[in-house]
Enzyme design. Sequence first.
Site, PDB file in Angstrom:
ATOM      1  N   CYS A 353     -69.243  31.278  -2.565  1.00  0.00           N
ATOM      2  CA  CYS A 353     -67.963  30.567  -2.491  1.00  0.00           C
ATOM      3  C   CYS A 353     -67.077  31.058  -1.349  1.00  0.00           C
ATOM      4  O   CYS A 353     -66.357  30.269  -0.737  1.00  0.00           O
ATOM      5  CB  CYS A 353     -67.226  30.647  -3.820  1.00  0.00           C
ATOM      6  SG  CYS A 353     -66.862  32.323  -4.396  1.00  0.00           S
ATOM      7  N   HIS A 380     -62.666  33.705  -7.031  1.00  0.00           N
ATOM      8  CA  HIS A 380     -63.142  32.434  -6.493  1.00  0.00           C
ATOM      9  C   HIS A 380     -62.231  32.062  -5.323  1.00  0.00           C
ATOM     10  O   HIS A 380     -61.142  32.631  -5.163  1.00  0.00           O
ATOM     11  CB  HIS A 380     -63.140  31.332  -7.560  1.00  0.00           C
ATOM     12  CG  HIS A 380     -63.875  30.090  -7.136  1.00  0.00           C
ATOM     13  ND1 HIS A 380     -65.118  30.122  -6.546  1.00  0.00           N
ATOM     14  CD2 HIS A 380     -63.522  28.775  -7.189  1.00  0.00           C
ATOM     15  CE1 HIS A 380     -65.507  28.893  -6.274  1.00  0.00           C
ATOM     16  NE2 HIS A 380     -64.561  28.056  -6.648  1.00  0.00           N
ATOM     17  N   ASP A 397     -62.652  21.697  -3.724  1.00  0.00           N
ATOM     18  CA  ASP A 397     -63.606  22.804  -3.870  1.00  0.00           C
ATOM     19  C   ASP A 397     -64.936  22.357  -3.284  1.00  0.00           C
ATOM     20  O   ASP A 397     -65.647  21.540  -3.872  1.00  0.00           O
ATOM     21  CB  ASP A 397     -63.770  23.180  -5.346  1.00  0.00           C
ATOM     22  CG  ASP A 397     -64.545  24.480  -5.532  1.00  0.00           C
ATOM     23  OD1 ASP A 397     -65.501  24.714  -4.771  1.00  0.00           O
ATOM     24  OD2 ASP A 397     -64.204  25.259  -6.446  1.00  0.00           O
TER      25      ASP A 397
END
Length: 557
Positions: A353, A380, A397
Site C-alpha cells: 500500500c 495504511h 484507494d
Amino acid sequence: MYILGLIRIGGQLDESVPLPRALARGLAAQKHSGLPLAKVPQNARKASSSFGDDQPGQKHHSGTLDSSSAWCAKKEDTAPWYQLDLGEVGNVAGVMLAARSDCGQWVTRFRVELADSEDGPWTSADDGREFDGPSFANPVRAVFDNGSQLARFVRIMPVSHRNHCSLRADVLLASADPDKPPVIVALGNFSVGDPFEFSTPEVQTDRMLEEQHLAMLQAKLSSLPPKLQHQVASLSTVQGYEKKQLQSQALDEIPVCGLDSSLDSSGGYEIAFMRMLVRWFKHEFFSWTNTPRCENCGSSETKTVGRADPTPEEQHFLANTVEVAACSKCGHQTRFPRYNDPAKLLQTRTGRCGEWANCFTLVCRSLGYEARHVHDWTDHVWTEIFSESNRRWVHVDSCEAALDSPLMYEKGWGKKLTYCIGFARDHVVDVTKRYTQSLEELMPRRTQCSEEELKKALSAISEFALDRSLIQYPEPVAAARRILLSERAAAEATAHLPKVSNAAEEVGRTSGDAAWRARRGELGSSEAAKQKALECSESGLEQAMASDSTMFLVFLP
C-alpha cells in the site's frame, strides 16, 4: 500540451521530446485506424456461454464496443468463443477488442476463425496466429498479416484472460481509407483554484533560506512527541510531486486518450475520469507484492525470512527497508527494497500500500488533480483528490480501486482507526472525521498525543507548506490561493459525518494475500464482509460496486 495516440502519450511538446518524435508516436498509435467497423448489432452475436445465462443484450451478453459491460463467459467454459454475423459475406481485415468497461476483466490472447456458413468449415486467420489482447484502457486492432479474407461469420477464440474471460468486440472491414491523424489534447488543472501550471518555469529556491525555515519549523515542533515531529518527512514526499520532470515522467505512462474514450461522464467528468484512472492503475499499471519472485529460478514460492541493510543504490531511491525472501525450491534469497522514490516506482511498478499510494498520488498530480497523501496511523495509506464539481475532497484507494468509499476501512475491513492525516503540497489536515461514522467511539483511541499537540503540529507544518508552495507565485495569486484554502478548510471542518454507505464499504480488504490480510485483522469486519473480500480478491471493489447504484456518499446532519 501533449500529442496523444490511442496507446499512450506521444510526448510532451517541448525541448525534452522533439515534435517529430511526438508526431511519430502519435501516427504509430493510429495505425489501421482508417479501417471501418462493421458495427454488428447485438442480435447478430452468439457465444459459447454467458455468465448467469444472460441473453444477448443483457449485462453479461452485451459485447458491442459501446457496451457498459461486456460479454462474459461462464467460469466453467473451457473453450469459450464469441461469434459475430455480418449478415452477408464481407471483406474482413481483422477485429477490434476492448476490455470490459465496468470491471477489470479482459482477454489477453486470442485467435480468430472465419466462415461463410455458421456450420463451417471454419478457417483460422493468419494460420492460427495468437493475437495480443487489449489492455484495460486501450482497445486493440488485430489486423490480419496475410491480408483480408471474405467471410460472413467471425469467431473470436480467447486463449487467455485477466481476472475473467470478458470482451467487447467488432469486425474491421477492409478499406482504402487512410489512418486517422494523431489526437492533440491539452491537459490542464481539474481544480479552478490550483495555480500550478506545467508551462511555467520552475523557480529555483534559496537552499539556505529553505534550511533556515525548516530549522524554525523543527524548533516549533521540538517540544512535541516524536511521532508529530516526524510528520515533516511526509510533507516532503508530497512536495516532491510538484517537480515538473517527475510529472512529465508519470504522464508518459498514462493512456489518457484510452481512459477518456471509455468513461461515462454523467456523474461529473473529473470523477468519471478518476474512476477509470484508478482501475487502470490497479489492473494494468501497478502490481501487488506479497513476497518477490525468486530472481534465480523465477518461482513465486518464496517466504520473507528477514531484513537487510539497503545498498547505496537502494538508499539513493529512498529504500529505508529491504526485505529478504528465501525460495522454497532453490533456496536462493531475493531482496525486496521498499522504495519511497516515486520516480523509481514508475519503473518497478510494484509494492504494497505504501508504494501504491505514493505512485498513484503522483499520477493524480501529474494529471492536474489537487491531491492529498493520507496516512492512517493504524498502518495504511491512500489518496484524496479535490472534486471541483462536488466541492469537496474525495477518497481514492488505488490498492482496492475504490472511489469515494471512506467507510470501507471501519465498516468493511473492521479497522479501529485513530488518526488519518492528509498531506497536500500546501496544507496538512486531520481528515479522520471523514472515515468514521462514530467520532465519539473513535476519540478514546487517540492516545499518541493530545488533541492540542496534534493541532499545534499540523498548524505549524501546514503554515510551512503553504509559505513554501507559494513562494514562486506573485502576491495576487498567492493571496487568492490562501483565501481559497481557508474557505475550503472551513467547509471541511463543518462537514457532517457520513451516514449512508455504499456496497463497497461492506467488503473486507481485497488487496494482498488472504492469510496476510487475516493476520492484520483486515479481511473483514463480519463473515459476510470476509466472504465478499475473498470473492473480490482479483478485481478489487468493482464487483461489489457494479451492483450498487450509490456513486457517492450522502453526508447528512
